[in-house]
Design a protein around this motif. Sequence first.
Motif, PDB file in Angstrom:
ATOM      1  N   ILE A 124       0.831  -1.226   0.000  1.00 28.18           N
ATOM      2  CA  ILE A 124       0.000   0.000   0.000  1.00 28.18           C
ATOM      3  C   ILE A 124       0.852   1.258   0.000  1.00 28.18           C
ATOM      4  N   GLU A 125       2.165   1.125   0.391  1.00 27.29           N
ATOM      5  CA  GLU A 125       3.060   2.279   0.384  1.00 27.29           C
ATOM      6  C   GLU A 125       3.797   2.384  -0.942  1.00 27.29           C
ATOM      7  N   ASN A 126       3.333   1.621  -1.927  1.00 27.64           N
ATOM      8  CA  ASN A 126       3.910   1.657  -3.269  1.00 27.64           C
ATOM      9  C   ASN A 126       5.367   1.183  -3.274  1.00 27.64           C
ATOM     10  N   LYS A 127       5.644   0.180  -2.414  1.00 27.18           N
ATOM     11  CA  LYS A 127       6.969  -0.405  -2.369  1.00 27.18           C
ATOM     12  C   LYS A 127       6.887  -1.876  -2.788  1.00 27.18           C
ATOM     13  N   CYS A 128       7.994  -2.396  -3.389  1.00 23.50           N
ATOM     14  CA  CYS A 128       8.050  -3.800  -3.821  1.00 23.50           C
ATOM     15  C   CYS A 128       8.533  -4.663  -2.652  1.00 23.50           C
ATOM     16  N   ILE A 129       7.632  -5.509  -2.148  1.00 24.21           N
ATOM     17  CA  ILE A 129       7.975  -6.385  -1.015  1.00 24.21           C
ATOM     18  C   ILE A 129       7.972  -7.830  -1.493  1.00 24.21           C
ATOM     19  N   PRO A 130       8.821  -8.683  -0.821  1.00 19.39           N
ATOM     20  CA  PRO A 130       8.888 -10.096  -1.256  1.00 19.39           C
ATOM     21  C   PRO A 130       7.599 -10.834  -0.942  1.00 19.39           C
ATOM     22  N   VAL A 131       7.327 -11.917  -1.678  1.00 19.28           N
ATOM     23  CA  VAL A 131       6.115 -12.726  -1.509  1.00 19.28           C
ATOM     24  C   VAL A 131       6.539 -14.129  -1.040  1.00 19.28           C
ATOM     25  N   CYS A 132       5.946 -14.588   0.120  1.00 15.27           N
ATOM     26  CA  CYS A 132       6.137 -15.959   0.622  1.00 15.27           C
ATOM     27  C   CYS A 132       4.808 -16.665   0.452  1.00 15.27           C
ATOM     28  N   GLU A 133       4.771 -17.745  -0.340  1.00 18.40           N
ATOM     29  CA  GLU A 133       3.494 -18.352  -0.738  1.00 18.40           C
ATOM     30  C   GLU A 133       2.696 -18.867   0.456  1.00 18.40           C
ATOM     31  N   GLY A 134       3.306 -19.535   1.407  1.00 25.90           N
ATOM     32  CA  GLY A 134       2.560 -20.094   2.542  1.00 25.90           C
ATOM     33  C   GLY A 134       2.338 -19.086   3.639  1.00 25.90           C
ATOM     34  N   GLY A 135       2.767 -17.880   3.495  1.00 28.21           N
ATOM     35  CA  GLY A 135       2.653 -16.859   4.525  1.00 28.21           C
ATOM     36  C   GLY A 135       3.715 -17.075   5.586  1.00 28.21           C
ATOM     37  N   CYS A 136       3.832 -16.149   6.548  1.00 29.45           N
ATOM     38  CA  CYS A 136       4.828 -16.229   7.631  1.00 29.45           C
ATOM     39  C   CYS A 136       4.124 -15.983   8.942  1.00 29.45           C
ATOM     40  N   GLU A 137       3.394 -17.031   9.508  1.00 27.67           N
ATOM     41  CA  GLU A 137       2.672 -16.859  10.764  1.00 27.67           C
ATOM     42  C   GLU A 137       3.675 -16.562  11.870  1.00 27.67           C
ATOM     43  N   ASN A 138       3.343 -15.497  12.658  1.00 31.45           N
ATOM     44  CA  ASN A 138       4.214 -15.044  13.764  1.00 31.45           C
ATOM     45  C   ASN A 138       5.587 -14.604  13.249  1.00 31.45           C
ATOM     46  N   GLY A 139       5.644 -14.164  11.970  1.00 31.56           N
ATOM     47  CA  GLY A 139       6.888 -13.681  11.406  1.00 31.56           C
ATOM     48  C   GLY A 139       6.603 -12.835  10.191  1.00 31.56           C
ATOM     49  N   PHE A 140       7.642 -12.598   9.350  1.00 28.96           N
ATOM     50  CA  PHE A 140       7.455 -11.762   8.168  1.00 28.96           C
ATOM     51  C   PHE A 140       8.376 -12.251   7.075  1.00 28.96           C
ATOM     52  N   CYS A 141       7.983 -11.961   5.821  1.00 33.23           N
ATOM     53  CA  CYS A 141       8.696 -12.412   4.640  1.00 33.23           C
ATOM     54  C   CYS A 141       9.872 -11.490   4.371  1.00 33.23           C
ATOM     55  N   ILE A 142      11.091 -12.037   4.276  1.00 32.24           N
ATOM     56  CA  ILE A 142      12.256 -11.167   4.069  1.00 32.24           C
ATOM     57  C   ILE A 142      12.787 -11.252   2.636  1.00 32.24           C
ATOM     58  N   SER A 143      12.437 -12.305   1.939  1.00 31.52           N
ATOM     59  CA  SER A 143      12.775 -12.435   0.516  1.00 31.52           C
ATOM     60  C   SER A 143      11.809 -13.456  -0.066  1.00 31.52           C
ATOM     61  N   PRO A 144      11.709 -13.586  -1.377  1.00 34.14           N
ATOM     62  CA  PRO A 144      10.717 -14.501  -1.945  1.00 34.14           C
ATOM     63  C   PRO A 144      10.796 -15.880  -1.281  1.00 34.14           C
ATOM     64  N   ASP A 145       9.628 -16.307  -0.672  1.00 33.50           N
ATOM     65  CA  ASP A 145       9.463 -17.627  -0.027  1.00 33.50           C
ATOM     66  C   ASP A 145      10.442 -17.843   1.124  1.00 33.50           C
ATOM     67  N   LYS A 146      10.892 -16.783   1.815  1.00 29.04           N
ATOM     68  CA  LYS A 146      11.767 -16.906   2.980  1.00 29.04           C
ATOM     69  C   LYS A 146      11.253 -16.007   4.095  1.00 29.04           C
ATOM     70  N   CYS A 147      10.987 -16.666   5.335  1.00 35.37           N
ATOM     71  CA  CYS A 147      10.394 -15.923   6.463  1.00 35.37           C
ATOM     72  C   CYS A 147      11.447 -15.635   7.525  1.00 35.37           C
ATOM     73  N   SER A 148      11.155 -14.678   8.401  1.00 37.49           N
ATOM     74  CA  SER A 148      11.918 -14.359   9.599  1.00 37.49           C
ATOM     75  C   SER A 148      10.911 -14.188  10.724  1.00 37.49           C
ATOM     76  N   CYS A 149      11.181 -14.786  11.943  1.00 35.45           N
ATOM     77  CA  CYS A 149      10.203 -14.757  13.057  1.00 35.45           C
ATOM     78  C   CYS A 149      10.156 -13.397  13.727  1.00 35.45           C
ATOM     79  N   ASN A 150       8.942 -13.111  14.308  1.00 33.62           N
ATOM     80  CA  ASN A 150       8.758 -11.881  15.079  1.00 33.62           C
ATOM     81  C   ASN A 150       9.493 -12.001  16.396  1.00 33.62           C
ATOM     82  N   GLU A 151       9.679 -10.880  17.084  1.00 36.89           N
ATOM     83  CA  GLU A 151      10.328 -10.887  18.390  1.00 36.89           C
ATOM     84  C   GLU A 151       9.492 -11.725  19.358  1.00 36.89           C
ATOM     85  N   GLY A 152      10.119 -12.575  20.144  1.00 35.45           N
ATOM     86  CA  GLY A 152       9.403 -13.436  21.099  1.00 35.45           C
ATOM     87  C   GLY A 152       9.040 -14.798  20.507  1.00 35.45           C
ATOM     88  N   TYR A 153       9.427 -14.967  19.271  1.00 38.10           N
ATOM     89  CA  TYR A 153       9.168 -16.254  18.597  1.00 38.10           C
ATOM     90  C   TYR A 153      10.502 -16.806  18.087  1.00 38.10           C
TER      91      TYR A 153
END
Length: 1440
Positions: free
Chosen positions: A851-880
């Motif tokens: 929504i901020e008009n930026k190109c962000i990576p896409v992880c097909e299965g999603g990243c529950e309790n984390g976030f996508c850092i590159s195509p199909d690669k997740c990184s966990c949130n703090e506390g996980y």
Amino acid sequence: MWICKLVIYSLLSGFVATQICDVPFTRYIGGKRIQGKRKQCCRGYRKLGTSKLNCVPICKNACSNGKCTKPNECTCNVGYVNLNRIKSNRCVPNCKGCNHGECLAPGRCVCNGGYQLDSKTGNCVPQCAGGCPNGTCTSPNRCSCNKGYTLNVTTQVCQPTCEDNCQRFNGFCAAPNRCDCNSGYILKPNSKTFACQPVCKNGCKNGVCRAPDVCECNKFFQKDADKNCAPICEGGCLNAKCTKPDVCECLPGYTPISPNVCLAVCPSGCKNGDCVAPDVCSCHPGHSKLDGVCSPVCKAGCENGFCISPDKCSCNEGYEMNIENKCIPVCEGGCENGFCISPDKCSCNKGYEMDIENKCIPVCEGGCENGFCISPDKCSCNEGYEMDIENKCIPVCEGGCENGFCVSPDKCSCNEGYEMNNGNKCTPICKGGCENGFCISPDKCSCNEGYEMDVENKCIPVCEGGCENGFCISPDKCSCNEGYGMNNGNKCTPICKSGCENGFCISPDKCSCNEGYEMNTGDECIPICKGGCENGFCISPDKCSCNEGYGMNNGNKCTPICKGGCENGFCISPDKCSCNEGYEMNTGDKCIPICKGGCENGFCVSPDKCSCNEGYEMNTGDKCIPICKGGCENGFCISPDKCSCNEGYEMDIENKCIPVCEGGCENGFCISPDKCSCNEGYEMNTGDKCIPICKGGCENGFCVSPDKCSCNEGYEMNTGDKCIPICKGGCENGFCISPDKCSCNEGYEMDIENKCIPVCEGGCENGFCISPDKCSCNEGYEMNTGDKCIPICKGGCENGFCISPDKCSCNEGYGMNNGNKCTPICKGGCENGFCISPDKCSCNEGYEMDIENKCIPVCEGGCENGFCISPDKCSCNEGYEMNTGDKCIPICKGGCENGFCISPDKCSCNEGYGMNNGNKCTPICEGGCENGFCVSPDKCSCNEGYEMNNGNKCTPICEGGCENGFCISPDKCSCNERYEMNIENKCIPVCEGGCENGFCISPDKCSCNEGYEMDIDKKCIPVCEGGCENGFCISPDKCSCNEGYGMNNGNKCTSICKGGCENGFCISPDKCSCNKGYEMDIENKCIPVCEGGCENGFCISPDKCSCNEGYEMNNGNKCTPICKGGCENGVCVSPERCSCNTGYEMDIENKCIPVCEGGCENGFCVSPDKCSCNQGFEVDNKIKCVPICKGGCENGICSAPGICSCNEGYARAGNETCIPTCKKGCQNGLCKLPGQCQCFDGFKKSVDGDCELHCPSSCQNGKCISPGICKCDDGFIFDGQTGSCLPENKNFVDMDCQQSCQNGTCLDGICTCEDNYKLHRDRIDNRRLSCLPICEPECINGYCEAPGICACFDGESSIDGYHCPSLDSSEALESSKYKKKQIKQLKWIFVTIAVAALVLAMVIAMLMMHIFKKHSYRVDENEKKFGVYFSAKMADIIRA
């Protein structure tokens, strides 16, 4: 001595000898001739009287305004001179100059019609209506034009002449031999002769300028919207410009498809659209531009999909179309308590969280102790528990736990200070008991109704109003102290046995006086009068009654009464007056006013105020000054009807003060000392001189006479009598605004070379201005539709614009690359993508736009309790942390004893355990552990002081037991019902109403104390033997009085009157009975009675009145109003208020002033209907003041003192004189009646009513030039005896030519004159002829000395050969005064010289008599012949 006598005798003899002559005579006696001499008056003298020979000189012409001192010699009075300065002529008034006018009096010249007096020369100069610009006014309304100008006969304006025909070539003659172009024309360049060509401001390209701003187009050209000549292309030019006749040139970006039609070119094509302009596509319906391409438009958008055709979407993979035609994500198993956010990915609703089974369960933030979570932040309690206001599960005791708390379902525990009674209730414990009250909380009593707690924590009775001077014995019941009694208000008031008249009892047998009273030595309250009662006595507070001979004044003071009053004084003792300041006592005991400075010319009417005697009036300085009825305009009155003039004024013959102006008032008249007012057509300048006025002003010039201007240097007079500037070099494209200074026409401006060049308002960027607001472009530039010069770039400027020839600048959001092309710029760059248009990126594969008009990576299965850092690669949130299955699981740092980790640092307890405040899992006992604690699931242990009973409950232990009660907590009892705990911690009985004056023996049962008995209401009341009349028993053998009564010394209750009974006595509570001579008023007070009433006063004692403020007692014992200043011309009707007598009215100062019904205009009212007039006015019919004009205002009416308003046809000459006016004036006459002239002698009225010259003989063979005087034609001579012109030859034949011809030659017996001389006949001696010289033009203020040569009277040289300066009579007068002074100072020298002169005169006279005794001087005859009366044109000196 004899020599003096001889000289005087010789002189007298000589003087007489000049008058008396010896005339020879011849007689014949007896035929004998006898010759002799007889004495008679010499020629030119006549005998005076009949006896002695006394000869006086004869002047043929009456001297008028002078005296005849020698034969035909007049000596003129001051201000008069001999006509033409010839002694034999009569004396006429002397004026400076006055040609073309008539000198009516010394220094007063009246100009002829069409002439106006020139104040500098004194001459009458001709006037021309138009002012004669560029010329000179030579005679009335007749101009003589300057060189290079000719007179326009119709307008009488001198117009310049030009050799060239200016009008023929669109110009006009602006100055002699100088043509200027008409407006809208300019000089034709390179023309050898004068020619003007029209100017078209906007130019006339492709045409010819035929007239100003009229452009005529060439063939094949026509006017466009801007009125320019544009080429004609038949059939028009679509998307092209007609550059030449029938030649269309396509606009940039267009290509021709026919000679007249050009179509737009779009190099990239227009899919789903049409090319409508160069590289501009117009999309088909349902399509819009997207990245420069016409793409289908879905109005509602295609979220999670894409638009495949107008308003039709197709969903992305993992999404499906719902009924609203929107693409929504699909989750196969559904999302209970949540929603699907992306394909196969749920998000929990608010208040829910994802459990390990990927299900949404409710969250209660504080946990659910004694219950379980059923929905977000909502718990459900276990059985036997209920939800409190803090949303916690607490145990429920059905009967509640008053003064205690529920420790487990249906089990209470009492609070500290409370004990459990038999009814399983927690009641408070008060260790010392609560007499007259009950225990409400531990060791705290509450008093019964009517009691209150004292400092010793005991309940004592309360009496709401208190018991002042007594004590409270039971609720709201007082008993009075000794010396006090109970009044009606249940108050204890002191008792004074003797009462307190004019006061009140403050303590037993002690009085305090009411306000306004004081205690005397006899303990009585007597009234106080603060200021005392001088000359009287005090009867009530601050109220006095006066002694005999005194009366009450406004200030409530007793002042003496003087029966006859004290006019202008004041009464100091009965019937004794003292005078006011400014008055003194006369012998008749009357106060008369004193005027310190006396009353000169008047008499004293009040202190330091005088009234004036008749003929005098009061000035502002209170002095009597004399009155002059007619006023003393410009002076002052020195005694009745006698004026003296102010400085700068002098008395005229009419006894009026007229102003004196020392330097005179040239072109005006004197209106005040040294202040002049200008004549009509003149105004006063800063130097107090009268200068001429030109009504329209003299812009660029100056006024030389009324309404006549002369132009400044560098200016010239135009045809409209305006001074316009002259610019020598002309003003091309402009006009002359000041000498040699041009101002440019509209659309032009001045350059540094002082030339008018065209102006283009917006400038001509990249071009130059060729005419106003019209530019021509520089090379490499062309004119756009907005008339701007824009650069031309041959290859065009995609995504940019041309800024200079063949140089582009990129549009905003684009930048120039190495290939000189404009490429889009994205400010923040396009990380993980590339820039496709300004600030718009397109993402690389494996990335998507957020929504901020930026190109962000896409992880097909999603990243529950984390976030996508590159195509199909997740990184966990703090506390996980990442587990082996690449899932992010929560971390709890301290572990979860008796539970498991459900989110970062948050545990969930195992079954049978619950979360405590320390976030620990503790065991749960379902029934709770009242008075104990849970040691493991459903297992309790008791607290200290408690023991486990058979029902597995922890109960308290009381070691001493609980008589009349029960144990509620360790060693703490609670009393049974209707018992209470005393201070010894014992349960005692309770009597609900208490046992006043007794004690409780069992619940609700009392026993009375000694001296009390039980009444029917089962209350203990006191016993008084003997009873309590007007009172009641308050304690054993002690009474208290009822309200309104007080206890006396005999212990009896007597009535009380609160305010006392002044002038009466108390008969019952607050009820008085009045003494004799008094009565009860509405305020229940005894007031004195006066039988006749007290009008304007009040009754102070039986049958005795005192007056109100502003009133005083008169002899009839009546109160009459007082007006301090008296009521002159009226009567006093109320304090300080007068009522005026008939014929008077009240003014703003509250004084009665007389009324005059018609008013007193120009005066003032002195008594009813009687006016006195202001200075300069007098009474007319007793009611009107009319102005006074001493002169009577003949032919007018008196409009203001000393000022007349003239009737129609009359004008004011001075303030009080009206003279008739004649519209045309009365030249040669006087205006006797309005519009009627009376002609002077020698003049008669013409048919037009003008006074014209009259000669009785009609002047045949000549012309009438002055009254009775003809100017004869050539060959004729004027005969003075007949007044006719007679032929020369006929009249002179019989004369002795040699004897009669003077200065001529006798030819054939006829006197003939030389050339430039003319023959004249002597009027007195008809035989005498003279040849006199001729001067043309006539000599002004001089005489003709020789042909064509004038000699001036004053000996000076003429200005232009004939014009001599005039003699000033005032100079002559001053000279005369100076000479008289010299004569007076040197009289003896003068006598000696005079004697010598007389001797010499006698000798000369005798000699001349001998030589010239046959000659005759007939000057008057000659002067009449040639009109010398008016001028010296024909002849001035008549010589022998």
